[in-house]
Design a protein around this motif. Structure first.
Motif, PDB file in Angstrom:
ATOM      1  N   UNK A   1      15.511  -0.565  -6.039  1.00 53.87           N
ATOM      2  CA  UNK A   1      14.160  -0.967  -5.639  1.00 53.87           C
ATOM      3  C   UNK A   1      13.377   0.229  -5.115  1.00 53.87           C
ATOM      4  N   UNK A   2      14.054   1.088  -4.363  1.00 51.46           N
ATOM      5  CA  UNK A   2      13.387   2.293  -3.856  1.00 51.46           C
ATOM      6  C   UNK A   2      12.940   3.186  -5.006  1.00 51.46           C
ATOM      7  N   UNK A   3      13.784   3.329  -6.029  1.00 52.66           N
ATOM      8  CA  UNK A   3      13.413   4.126  -7.192  1.00 52.66           C
ATOM      9  C   UNK A   3      12.202   3.523  -7.894  1.00 52.66           C
ATOM     10  N   UNK A   4      12.192   2.223  -8.008  1.00 46.94           N
ATOM     11  CA  UNK A   4      11.052   1.551  -8.645  1.00 46.94           C
ATOM     12  C   UNK A   4       9.763   1.783  -7.843  1.00 46.94           C
ATOM     13  N   UNK A   5       9.848   1.643  -6.522  1.00 43.28           N
ATOM     14  CA  UNK A   5       8.664   1.843  -5.683  1.00 43.28           C
ATOM     15  C   UNK A   5       8.131   3.264  -5.811  1.00 43.28           C
ATOM     16  N   UNK A   6       9.039   4.236  -5.854  1.00 42.64           N
ATOM     17  CA  UNK A   6       8.605   5.621  -6.001  1.00 42.64           C
ATOM     18  C   UNK A   6       7.882   5.813  -7.331  1.00 42.64           C
TER      19      UNK A   6
ATOM     20  N   UNK B   1      22.014  10.883  -5.597  1.00 37.59           N
ATOM     21  CA  UNK B   1      22.492  11.023  -6.977  1.00 37.59           C
ATOM     22  C   UNK B   1      21.953   9.897  -7.857  1.00 37.59           C
ATOM     23  N   UNK B   2      21.988   8.675  -7.345  1.00 35.10           N
ATOM     24  CA  UNK B   2      21.508   7.533  -8.127  1.00 35.10           C
ATOM     25  C   UNK B   2      19.996   7.579  -8.314  1.00 35.10           C
ATOM     26  N   UNK B   3      19.286   8.014  -7.292  1.00 36.60           N
ATOM     27  CA  UNK B   3      17.830   8.119  -7.411  1.00 36.60           C
ATOM     28  C   UNK B   3      17.440   9.145  -8.467  1.00 36.60           C
ATOM     29  N   UNK B   4      18.156  10.271  -8.483  1.00 38.31           N
ATOM     30  CA  UNK B   4      17.876  11.282  -9.507  1.00 38.31           C
ATOM     31  C   UNK B   4      18.200  10.742 -10.896  1.00 38.31           C
ATOM     32  N   UNK B   5      19.275   9.968 -10.992  1.00 39.43           N
ATOM     33  CA  UNK B   5      19.635   9.343 -12.268  1.00 39.43           C
ATOM     34  C   UNK B   5      18.542   8.377 -12.726  1.00 39.43           C
ATOM     35  N   UNK B   6      17.855   7.756 -11.743  1.00 35.97           N
ATOM     36  CA  UNK B   6      16.780   6.807 -12.055  1.00 35.97           C
ATOM     37  C   UNK B   6      15.438   7.501 -12.295  1.00 35.97           C
ATOM     38  N   UNK B   7      15.412   8.824 -12.209  1.00 37.65           N
ATOM     39  CA  UNK B   7      14.189   9.549 -12.526  1.00 37.65           C
ATOM     40  C   UNK B   7      13.392  10.054 -11.351  1.00 37.65           C
TER      41      UNK B   7
ATOM     42  N   UNK C   1       4.409   4.824  -7.524  1.00 40.06           N
ATOM     43  CA  UNK C   1       3.485   5.583  -6.710  1.00 40.06           C
ATOM     44  C   UNK C   1       3.333   5.076  -5.290  1.00 40.06           C
ATOM     45  N   UNK C   2       4.326   4.336  -4.801  1.00 36.88           N
ATOM     46  CA  UNK C   2       4.236   3.783  -3.450  1.00 36.88           C
ATOM     47  C   UNK C   2       4.645   4.780  -2.368  1.00 36.88           C
ATOM     48  N   UNK C   3       5.206   5.901  -2.744  1.00 39.55           N
ATOM     49  CA  UNK C   3       5.592   6.917  -1.770  1.00 39.55           C
ATOM     50  C   UNK C   3       5.683   8.280  -2.410  1.00 39.55           C
ATOM     51  N   UNK C   4       5.349   9.312  -1.652  1.00 37.89           N
ATOM     52  CA  UNK C   4       5.445  10.678  -2.165  1.00 37.89           C
ATOM     53  C   UNK C   4       6.880  11.186  -2.095  1.00 37.89           C
TER      54      UNK C   4
ATOM     55  N   UNK D   1       0.840  -1.203   0.000  1.00 36.25           N
ATOM     56  CA  UNK D   1       0.000   0.000   0.000  1.00 36.25           C
ATOM     57  C   UNK D   1       0.876   1.254   0.000  1.00 36.25           C
ATOM     58  N   UNK D   2       0.462   2.295  -0.679  1.00 32.03           N
ATOM     59  CA  UNK D   2       1.237   3.543  -0.697  1.00 32.03           C
ATOM     60  C   UNK D   2       1.353   4.163   0.697  1.00 32.03           C
ATOM     61  N   UNK D   3       2.500   4.753   0.965  1.00 35.90           N
ATOM     62  CA  UNK D   3       2.739   5.485   2.206  1.00 35.90           C
ATOM     63  C   UNK D   3       3.306   6.853   1.860  1.00 35.90           C
ATOM     64  N   UNK D   4       3.439   7.700   2.852  1.00 36.32           N
ATOM     65  CA  UNK D   4       3.926   9.059   2.612  1.00 36.32           C
ATOM     66  C   UNK D   4       5.390   9.074   2.189  1.00 36.32           C
ATOM     67  N   UNK D   5       6.168   8.129   2.708  1.00 34.80           N
ATOM     68  CA  UNK D   5       7.610   8.159   2.454  1.00 34.80           C
ATOM     69  C   UNK D   5       8.170   6.743   2.353  1.00 34.80           C
ATOM     70  N   UNK D   6       9.183   6.624   1.523  1.00 30.54           N
ATOM     71  CA  UNK D   6       9.969   5.394   1.398  1.00 30.54           C
ATOM     72  C   UNK D   6      11.333   5.682   2.005  1.00 30.54           C
TER      73      UNK D   6
END
Length: 264
Positions: free
Chosen positions: A107-112, A143-149, A115-118, A74-79
């Motif tokens: 995996x965190x980038x994929x979850x974001x 840096x890696x998260x930004x690279x992943x979009x 739509x699993x976290x704001x 389920x989506x939450x406010x933060x990952x």
């Protein structure tokens, strides 16, 4: 001092360090051949047991399979993503790189993006006497998260922690300041039991989202195949399994020490 000792002392009880201590003692006891022989046998036995696949897989699986991926998240406010999966952009690396635990960042980038976290909160600071750079693991993960979009304004940084207890305490403080008491927690599967316990102790209800599994169902079942050549390979020690066993022992020792500290 606690952080230093927590990094130093386990090295003396991990299989490789303990075997080295026993061999050094054996060298010192040159006038007591029986005791010397027993120390050598014990050192070899430790390395043999820790390096065989049956032991390594069993220890790793006992940790990794406590929290398996949920069929529905389920989506939450933060990952929240814990550090440890990156290598800094130091020459000759052209940029920040992922290591064996880098799946947690991906995996965190994929979850974001699903739509699993704001927001994605990246947690991880540097230990000055161990760090090769002033940049923190949190900054490297960002840096890696930004690279992943993942947009920069969706990323929160917690870059003051030196261990998992700090990750939980400092991250919990940041979340509570924003009125958040529940989050999706991403870290390596083997690291998840200790992480969940620490966040719960800080009053944060976390939804485990483990990554970086080392023991798969197929790999576990293959251990039981009645195949003589495969079983011989499973029983013989190798460096990768010794590393796996050491990582599992690190988590069990961490659980014990943190409990003795009253953090769990």
């Amino acid at each position: 001092m606690f952080v230093f000792l927590s990094k130093l002392l386990p090295l003396l009880v991990y299989p490789l360090g303990l075997a080295c201590i026993l061999l050094i003692l054996a060298l010192l006891l040159h006038r007591r051949p029986r005791a010397r022989a027993w120390l050598v046998v014990l050192a070899v036995a430790i390395l043999w047991l820790a390096g065989n696949r049956w032991v390594g897989y069993s220890l790793a699986r006992s940790l990794e399979w406590r929290y398996l991926p949920a069929e529905y998240l389920a989506p939450e406010a933060v990952i929240v993503v814990l550090g440890g999966g990156t290598e800094p952009a130091l020459y000759p690396r052209p940029e920040v790189e992922v290591n064996a635990a880098g799946d947690r960042v991906l995996y965190a980038a994929r979850l974001y993006k699903e739509g699993k976290g704001e927001h994605v909160l990246v947690s991880g600071g540097t230990i000055s006497y161990l760090a090769e750079t002033s940049y923190s693991p949190a900054e490297d993960m960002a840096d890696l998260l930004k690279l992943a979009g993942v947009p920069a304004d969706a990323i929160w940084l917690q870059n003051d922690s030196e261990n998992t207890h700090d990750d939980a305490a400092l991250t919990a403080s940041m979340l509570k300041e924003r009125g958040i008491t529940r989050a999706i927690l991403v870290t390596s599967a083997m690291h998840m039991p200790r992480s969940v316990a620490l966040f719960q102790a800080q009053g944060i209800d976390v939804v485990p989202a483990p990554a970086d599994f080392t023991v798969t169902e197929a790999g576990w079942q293959k251990l039981f195949e009645p195949n003589l050549p495969a079983q011989i390979i499973n029983l013989l020690p190798n460096a990768s399994t010794l590393h796996l066993t050491t990582n599992a022992l690190k988590e069990y020792i961490g659980l014990l020490v943190y409990r003795l500290q009253g953090w769990l």
